[in-house]
Design a protein around this motif. Structure first.
Motif, PDB file in Angstrom:
ATOM      1  N   SER A 216       0.823  -1.217   0.000  1.00  0.00           N
ATOM      2  CA  SER A 216       0.000   0.000   0.000  1.00  0.00           C
ATOM      3  C   SER A 216       0.858   1.269   0.000  1.00  0.00           C
ATOM      4  O   SER A 216       0.495   2.264  -0.649  1.00  0.00           O
ATOM      5  CB  SER A 216      -0.932  -0.007   1.213  1.00  0.00           C
ATOM      6  N   LYS A 223       1.577   7.093  -6.731  1.00  0.00           N
ATOM      7  CA  LYS A 223       0.564   8.111  -7.027  1.00  0.00           C
ATOM      8  C   LYS A 223       1.140   9.510  -6.826  1.00  0.00           C
ATOM      9  O   LYS A 223       0.935  10.412  -7.655  1.00  0.00           O
ATOM     10  CB  LYS A 223      -0.661   7.923  -6.118  1.00  0.00           C
ATOM     11  N   ASN A 231      -6.704  13.936  -3.138  1.00  0.00           N
ATOM     12  CA  ASN A 231      -8.148  13.792  -2.998  1.00  0.00           C
ATOM     13  C   ASN A 231      -8.416  13.101  -1.670  1.00  0.00           C
ATOM     14  O   ASN A 231      -7.486  12.767  -0.921  1.00  0.00           O
ATOM     15  CB  ASN A 231      -8.737  12.995  -4.172  1.00  0.00           C
ATOM     16  N   SER A 232      -9.664  12.912  -1.340  1.00  0.00           N
ATOM     17  CA  SER A 232      -9.997  12.344  -0.023  1.00  0.00           C
ATOM     18  C   SER A 232      -9.421  10.952   0.152  1.00  0.00           C
ATOM     19  O   SER A 232      -8.976  10.579   1.249  1.00  0.00           O
ATOM     20  CB  SER A 232     -11.518  12.318   0.156  1.00  0.00           C
ATOM     21  N   ASP A 233      -9.390  10.156  -0.921  1.00  0.00           N
ATOM     22  CA  ASP A 233      -8.856   8.797  -0.829  1.00  0.00           C
ATOM     23  C   ASP A 233      -7.353   8.833  -0.527  1.00  0.00           C
ATOM     24  O   ASP A 233      -6.863   8.101   0.345  1.00  0.00           O
ATOM     25  CB  ASP A 233      -9.110   8.049  -2.135  1.00  0.00           C
ATOM     26  N   MET A 234      -6.612   9.702  -1.221  1.00  0.00           N
ATOM     27  CA  MET A 234      -5.172   9.800  -0.984  1.00  0.00           C
ATOM     28  C   MET A 234      -4.872  10.327   0.414  1.00  0.00           C
ATOM     29  O   MET A 234      -3.933   9.873   1.070  1.00  0.00           O
ATOM     30  CB  MET A 234      -4.520  10.692  -2.042  1.00  0.00           C
ATOM     31  N   ALA A 236      -6.612   9.891   3.064  1.00  0.00           N
ATOM     32  CA  ALA A 236      -6.825   8.778   3.997  1.00  0.00           C
ATOM     33  C   ALA A 236      -5.662   7.800   3.938  1.00  0.00           C
ATOM     34  O   ALA A 236      -5.219   7.274   4.974  1.00  0.00           O
ATOM     35  CB  ALA A 236      -8.144   8.073   3.679  1.00  0.00           C
ATOM     36  N   GLN A 237      -5.144   7.552   2.728  1.00  0.00           N
ATOM     37  CA  GLN A 237      -4.001   6.655   2.576  1.00  0.00           C
ATOM     38  C   GLN A 237      -2.758   7.218   3.269  1.00  0.00           C
ATOM     39  O   GLN A 237      -1.995   6.481   3.893  1.00  0.00           O
ATOM     40  CB  GLN A 237      -3.717   6.413   1.098  1.00  0.00           C
TER      41      GLN A 237
END
Length: 313
Positions: A216, A223, A231-234, A236-237
């Motif tokens: 991960s 990325k 963005n929100s996904d990144m 969070a990652q």
């Protein structure tokens, strides 16, 4: 991991892979009565500098047999003629401190003012000499300038250029190179060939990379390097990745590796502007990591800023 105790600590090992020539240079000087008082073992991080340093200490103290009384005392850290200086652990943060301080070096003076406990040599091993702060470096320099007889200092460093020139000039240099593939397989038989290849001859780096067991953090670094806007996904990652110090260090390492590779590739293609841009981002990433770890800054915010910078370039 350097600085952690247990069966994988360099203190517990005796077999050294890939650095036979350096060991031979040291042992020849010892056996011929020409042992220099200070040695600087330098080379890339994770290639076994500390393991070799402990091996050389064993040679000097006659403890190469791990099952012997002397060998067992070295493994246990209780040998009276071996003093190890390294970054202390910050118990509150659960990681190594950013510096080796003057307080860490101060025991050396007392150690050297006493007669050798076992009647022979005394060994001071400074693991990670590049982490000496200014006061600690000056304290060590005074010892290097007037070393007592039958004393040898072993320093390891992945960044010898960060040391005081006067410290380097008083040491005999032992340059260590990354391990060959066969030695890497011998050291880490359980690690995949792909991981060994990515480690570039550094067993410590292979173990470091292996912390990303599900890939991960590698995916996140790709990325960011590609210039993907946050963005929100990144976000969070990033928060999951840097939850602890190891995750932050690994993500920074992968970002640095990618930027350095891009700089080299663009330079080979003659793309000077792109190569300079990648090199600049690499330097910024390294500076961000050092400052964040040293000052205990917000790791999530640091990675966010690095990602924005790459996306906007």
């Amino acid at each position: 991991m350097i600085g952690s105790e247990g069966p994988d600590h360099p203190r517990q090992k005796n077999k050294v892979y890939g650095h036979g020539q350096a060991e031979q240079s040291f042992t020849s000087a010892l056996h011929n009565g020409r042992l220099h008082h200070a040695w600087l073992l330098h080379g890339p991080a994770g290639i076994g500098k500390a393991t070799l340093a402990f091996r050389l200490a064993r040679v000097v103290l006659k403890g190469t047999d791990l099952a012997s009384p002397v060998g067992r005392r070295i493994s246990a850290g209780t040998h009276g003629d071996l003093l190890v200086i390294e970054r202390a652990k910050d118990e509150k943060r659960g990681r190594l401190r950013a510096e080796i301080t003057a307080a860490d070096v101060r025991p050396v003076q007392d150690f050297l003012h006493h007669t050798a406990a076992e009647g022979g040599w005394r060994v001071v091993l400074v693991d990670g000499a590049e982490f000496l702060n200014r006061f600690a470096a000056n304290a060590l320099l005074k010892i290097l300038e007037e070393p007592p007889p039958n004393t040898v200092l072993l320093l390891t460093s992945a960044s010898p250029g960060a040391l005081l020139p006067t410290i380097r000039s008083r040491c005999r240099m032992l340059a260590l190179s990354p391990l060959h593939e066969r030695d890497m397989r011998a050291v880490l038989p359980e690690v995949s060939p792909d991981m060994l290849s990515r480690a570039q001859g550094a067993p410590g780096r292979a173990l470091f990379l292996a912390m990303d067991s599900d890939g991960s953090i590698t995916q996140l670094s790709q990325k960011i390097l590609s210039g993907t806007r946050l963005n929100s996904d990144m976000l969070a990652q990033i928060e999951r990745a840097v939850r602890d110090a190891d995750g932050f260090a690994l993500l920074c390492d992968l970002l640095g590796e990618g930027l350095a590779s891009k700089a080299r590739q663009e330079a080979r293609l003659g793309n000077v502007v792109q190569a300079e841009r990648a090199a600049r981002h690499f330097a910024e990433c390294e500076a961000m990591r050092r400052q964040t770890e040293h000052m205990n800054l917000d790791k999530v915010q640091a990675i966010r800023q690095a990602a924005r910078s790459l996306a906007e370039s």
